[in-house]
Enzyme design. Structure first.
Site, PDB file in Angstrom:
ATOM      1  CB  SER A 375      -0.960  -0.064   1.197  1.00  0.00           C
ATOM      2  OG  SER A 375      -2.003   0.852   1.028  1.00  0.00           O
ATOM      3  CG  ASP A 495      -5.886  -3.924  -3.629  1.00  0.00           C
ATOM      4  OD1 ASP A 495      -6.760  -3.184  -3.131  1.00  0.00           O
ATOM      5  OD2 ASP A 495      -4.682  -3.837  -3.352  1.00  0.00           O
ATOM      6  CG  HIS A 526      -5.007  -2.971   0.166  1.00  0.00           C
ATOM      7  ND1 HIS A 526      -4.336  -2.648  -0.974  1.00  0.00           N
ATOM      8  CD2 HIS A 526      -4.604  -2.068   1.095  1.00  0.00           C
ATOM      9  CE1 HIS A 526      -3.572  -1.596  -0.747  1.00  0.00           C
ATOM     10  NE2 HIS A 526      -3.714  -1.229   0.502  1.00  0.00           N
TER      11      HIS A 526
END
Lengths: 806, 806
Positions: A375, A495, A526
């Site tokens: 991320s 995701d 994610h």
């Protein structure tokens, strides 16, 4: 369960012998020794938690090698030792259970099923034994770790350095956990960055937290795994700062903006010109003054720490204990990220505290750095890579943003990451501005940060949704040519936070950059994938990093496939490819006809209509976006007037969608502005893979001896069958049908053709399924939610969907 | 958020001073010292992770004490130091955030809200400072731990024993984490039990895993926390062994069995008579031969380990690495459990391995033992307590079974724990028989275990469902008078695995036993509560165990309330009572009338009917029991013919249900057998407390310095309002309407009055809610699911529900 190991490398028997000697698994007179002595010695090594001959033998006697004989009897009788005996014992050592999992009469059948490697030799002698031991040590246990990792976690290496000078130990190309987990040094330094983002007249000092094996104090230089983590020191509550999303679409005045004249000044910002001078060191030291604390480490880093990779975490500008302010994806954040690498490689200074100017070098570092993280963390790794900074040998960039426009915007629309409605660059900057946790420190930067927030708010421009100089600054792809390090990319095909376009675009852009790149596409959302049973991701990363940071000759570049994609239809299946999302993959067109997707185009005008008034219903239901999507796609749905669904007939043969689906629609809206959303959906009742991995064994993976643990997980099939699954999505502002920088005027009721690329994907569509296109306006979970109700029309003539089939 | 601390004890200022000196927080010349020096010294102690004056001051300077002044300026200027300044700083030290959580102008307002203790003194001097420091150290941080625990986790005690002889340190009546977490000794011994359950002619040896601070090696004797955990060495997959639950009710022949002549031989079993002789030690040692491994420790034990309580885990007979076989709740399992206590107190022998007869004593143990654990673990603690074994000073029995009949049966019916349909004593025995994990070891006990399984299968008698000698053996309540140790009981009011009746009956039975007993009833399901924010359970247990095992004079018996009950309507509220489930609590009757529960009885016969044919629907829906219950209680439900719902009018005033609701129904069924199920339900739209606690901070609680972490959790209100909540349940076999040991004949269509006690509870029914009684036959999640469809009738005349209101 299916084991997929890629990092189990093949080496010569001679090399195997050397490695086995080196780790102390065999003695250097192995081939002169009697086979039975060697065999017993090996099994005694298999129980490092047993300190006496008797307790070792007690464990050996617990293993059954035939229906009638336990291993200790066989070792005592010394008659014959077959491959079947070896592997019956081996499977038990690998934590598989007799009868409940495999039969003693068919070990190889089970190993074939489970995809475990073995040596197909009938009767064992010393030669076979050596190879079999080597192979077994590199084979995964039921816990999804190599057997040597399993032994190590139980103490195999615990006295490894008694009377020895510490050094890294590699086995089968991978670093081993020989370092003492109970003596990790945890320390903090303050790296001086070439920034003064809080404009206090001093360069921003950035706190870096270092975890390194104590053995570095004995002169051992280690490589560094660095994770730039803006969340490391905690986050701020931003619930009250979220933007209102129940707002109407702005009617944008037409513009002639082009991509070339956005006005982004790539060279330097105003602030950097007035950069204060560097501090002048008053003294030097090798000893830090503060303990580093662990708050949210990445278990892959932890795993590698006891294997000889120092771990560095830094929050960057504006995070707790650091100077500066958050600027969400800006050039400054990249510079802040890189400063730590520059310190690790000796070209930038750090201090033991913020006052005394006592300099401390990364004297324990060998100058080779890799970056890791998911991320925002992976994003900053990508950002650092695009600077070409020296010393950064590789990044493992997971679920990373490659362009912030694609995170908060899409084709001229505000489009939120899933579960992040109302978030934007200003909100995220605030969330990460953890200096706020220290009230007095916050007071110093409060005003300038408030100013910056206003600037972010203005420039991110939620009214327009267009690409601009602001977003250009935050587009790492523009600097792709500067990349010098090799890259691992990891992304979830499900995701919807950092959407697949990010990795898709990065993979595309890297085609022209001569670095080694690998991509892993998994079926998760994610998430990290280093603790899955079905794939030896951790081993591959160990192999990769041992190669990149310690120059171990382990064929990592070729052993690790270029493209690995987890299958979406069955569990534990990983496909190897040489490429993904190849734009040259031919697309098959399906034409929109009355409620169907057909291979034949509609020959005359045929108008279909849907409404955009679901917001009211959604508000009444007061459910979340996930509930909405489930309801929205039901055949009989609350929202059925708010969408059109076109389905193909059932596919007779399975097809693999690989890459980017394009949709061309001939559309009109009864307003001067409109937003278009689309989903491509797999329709048909089936048990599909769950999007969240199940925990197979809580804390089932041990990362070292008396060290941390990680849950063992796997993606498994859902328990109850489902009727559909969203494959991909896309969104577009009618006014941006031609460009995301320029606005077109939209006349109500007039038809316009618009072509939209959906998020790239990989999807195995099984036979018997239908492919569906869902066309609608407001995506409750992602787009803004206009209160003005609108009517949309599609002219089926001229509307089609083009699907890249492998 | 509301903090509820009970273990924060009040002691004299003189004692406070002594304790503060002892832990090194103040020097022994505190009152001779200048106030400002003392103040600075205190704050420097607040940053144990900062090693230098400068880094400590850096942290001090991060704290704001007024809107304009940071703490370092105040310490430098030495003008005035107010209570408000102290508590503004204190709140920041406790991890609360300025502005986002509290205002610098109103610290006391916030502390009142949050229920944090403080000293209401305007201006500070040495006297105030000392008391305020003491109080602060015992006050909870935002992470739900005392501030001293927080400091300790950051290294406050890390050099405590340098040049000192190790000893336990108590502060505010509670043991402190002064022992070195990086040097825990992990070892294994084999305790010889007075059993030979696997009938191999040798007494069963039981593996015990010991974790003890290395400081015990320097002569320090420690108390032992012992957790008997049959799951400790893993469990077996029993999915294929579950009993079929889609079976019809057996029509039982009428019997004249009485509770007095069940035939249970309480004295001794056949096997025990032929008990083999004890092993004769061949040698003695103080050093174990195997390392103990951690697999599922209880975080409360972990927390106490570094505070001076050795941790012992043992699986017991039939578990991996131990001898014997599993017999699910039998007398032998109790003896097996107790054997380890006897070893800890020196009256039974243990060996370093199973072969050499080298004896090893629990030489490091001070002879005081407590037992901990939840579910089966807590059950075995209760079992051990009922033997009155010497040395066992207390048990903390959580979600424990007090009678196995109440776990797998109810009023002559097979009634499963939630999510455990088809499980029974034989299945659980198999699940825990982890010797199966070692194939050769399993081979030795396989046949005798198979025999035992057959015996369990026969004697548990799923056809009858009656109470019998088999269940009498497994009823710990019959031995209640033998209990000598003090008892803490913890149970979830929403625990439908081990149902509240278990703790209800134990609490009742203990009324006549002269030991100290305390009970905690929380709003969770089958969970631990030591990591909740709202209650200092961990501190209370520390206080309790410091008192019971180290005789610390800390008023634990009086400071800890007798009864603590978590509120069900609002978050973070705990009620203190002197009793619960008092049978003398008056009951209010509500009479069944046509669809209502009325305070006036129905005066004439009025028949209402429901069907029992939901099994087919349930099978079609292929949903789980939770889904079923949700659907079943909807106003318009798939299953609406399968139940009758009677509701009161809305309550005008809130009422507290405390204890056992009784229901008397006048019922008939069209078959010669019938099963009756009931729920009492709170109806009304509201946001209720969630049954699962949310994670407030993952790994937010640190159990010691460089030691384990635990998630910080809390029960919070659900996000979306719900329409009902099940308060309690009950089940009964028509044939057992008079007794669970005797069968009555049931004539189809004939009405019988039956009175049923539901699971005891505590429930605050808010005004505006309706109390509902739901009557039905098959409870998909708990009872068997007959295929024969039946019709049930209630004659409302003579049917009523009697509710104990506080």
């Amino acid at each position: 369960m299916k084991n997929n190991q890629f990092a189990q490398i093949k080496i010569s028997v001679f090399q195997q012998q050397k490695e086995l000697e080196k780790i102390g698994m065999i003695t250097n007179d192995f081939f002169e020794q009697d086979f039975w002595v060697n065999l017993r010695t090996f099994y005694e090594h298999c129980f490092p938690e047993s300190y006496s001959k008797t307790t070792k033998n007690q464990k050996i006697a617990d293993i059954l090698v035939t229906d009638l004989q336990d291993l200790s009897i066989v070792l005592q009788e010394q008659r014959v030792f077959t491959g079947e005996m070896f592997y019956n014992a081996a499977l038990q050592l690998l934590r598989f259970e007799v009868d409940s999992e495999f039969s003693l009469t068919k070990p190889f059948y089970f190993m074939d099923q489970e995809q475990l490697s073995y040596l197909a030799i009938k009767e064992f002698n010393n030669e076979a034994l050596l190879e079999a031991i080597y192979l077994l040590l590199t084979t995964h246990t039921k816990r999804g770790q190599t057997y040597l990792d399993d032994l190590a976690a139980r103490g195999f290496f615990k006295d490894y350095f008694v009377n020895k000078k510490p050094h890294l130990v590699f086995f089968n190309g991978k670093a081993q956990p020989v370092f003492d987990s109970t003596k990790i040094i945890r320390e903090v330094v303050y790296v001086e960055s070439p920034l003064d983002t809080d404009q206090d007249g001093q360069r921003d000092l950035l706190e870096a937290t270092i975890f390194r094996p104590a053995e570095t104090n004995q002169g051992l230089r280690m490589a560094a795994l660095y994770t730039a983590n803006p969340y490391y020191k905690g986050i701020q509550d931003i619930r009250l700062d979220l933007h209102e999303v129940e707002v109407d679409l702005v009617i944008k005045s037409s513009s002639s903006q082009t991509a070339e004249n956005l006005g982004f000044n790539g060279d330097n910002s105003e602030e950097r010109k007035n950069l204060p001078k560097e501090r002048i060191p008053a003294a030097q030291t090798e000893k830090a003054e503060s303990m580093g604390t662990e708050s949210g480490s990445y278990s892959l880093n932890d795993y590698l720490l006891v294997r000889g990779f120092a771990n560095i975490y830094a929050g960057g500008i504006g995070t707790r204990h650091s100077d500066g302010i958050r600027t969400c994806g800006s050039k400054e954040e990249t510079i802040s990220t890189v400063a730590v690498i520059e310190w690790l490689t000796g070209v930038r200074k750090a201090y033991t505290n913020k006052i005394d100017n006592v300099e401390i070098k990364a004297w324990w570092c060998n100058g080779n750095v890799a970056m890791t993280g998911k991320s925002y963390l992976g994003t900053l790794a990508t950002a650092a890579a695009t600077t070409g900074v020296a010393g950064l040998k590789t990044i493992i960039s997971e679920a990373a943003i490659s362009s912030w426009y694609d995170y908060y915007r899409e084709n001229g629309l505000v489009v939120a990451p899933v579960d992040c409605q109302g978030e934007d660059t200003d909100v995220l900057a605030k969330l990460c501005f953890s200096r706020k946790k220290d009230a007095a420190d916050y007071a110093k930067a409060k005003d300038i940060f408030a100013e910056k927030l206003q600037e972010l708010k203005k420039e991110q421009d939620r009214e327009s949704g267009n690409y601009s100089a602001f977003w250009e600054e935050r587009n790492y792809l523009k600097d792709i040519q500067k990349i010098k390090c090799d890259i691992i990319m990891v992304h979830g095909l499900n995701d919807w936070n950092v959407k697949p376009r990010h990795v898709g675009a990065l993979w595309q852009a890297l085609r022209k950059v001569s670095v080694t790149k690998k991509i892993f596409l998994h079926q998760g959302k994610h998430v990290y994938i280093n603790n899955l049973y079905s794939i030896d991701f951790t081993d591959m990363m160990n192999l990769w990093l041992s190669h990149k940071l310690y120059a171990v000759d382990n064929q990592a570049d070729t052993v690790i496939p270029n493209v690995m994609i987890q299958d979406n239809a069955v569990s534990e299946d990983w496909h190897v490819y040489s490429d993904w999302n190849d734009l040259k993959t031919p697309r098959q067109s399906f034409y929109l006809t009355a409620k169907f997707l057909s291979e034949q185009a509609c020959s005359s005008t045929e108008i279909q209509t849907f409404q955009d008034k679901g917001v009211r219903l959604f508000r009444q239901a007061s459910k979340d976006a996930k509930h909405w999507e489930q309801e929205f796609l039901q055949e009989k749905s609350l929202y059925q007037d708010n969408r059109l669904i076109f389905k193909t007939r059932k596919f007779e043969q399975e097809q693999i969608i690989d890459g980017t689906i394009q949709v061309t629609l001939n559309m009109a809206v009864d307003q001067p502005a409109g937003q278009l959303s689309m989903m491509v959906v797999d329709f048909g009742r089936a048990k599909r893979l769950k999007e969240n991995a199940d925990v197979l064994a809580a804390k089932g993976q041990e990362l070292g001896y008396q060290w941390k643990k990680e849950d063992l997980k796997e993606f498994i099939l859902e328990k109850e069958a489902s009727f559909f699954k969203v494959i991909t999505k896309g969104h577009m502002n009618f006014q941006n049908r031609l460009s995301n920088v320029r606005n077109e005027t939209i006349k109500p009721h007039q038809f316009y053709s618009m072509t939209l690329s959906l998020q790239p994907t990989y999807y195995r569509l099984l036979s018997g399924r239908k492919l569906g296109l869902v066309v609608y306006a407001t995506d409750m979970g992602m787009t803004i939610r206009p209160n003005i109700e609108a009517e949309y029309q599609i002219d089926l003539n001229g509307s089609h969907i083009d699907v890249p089939f492998l």
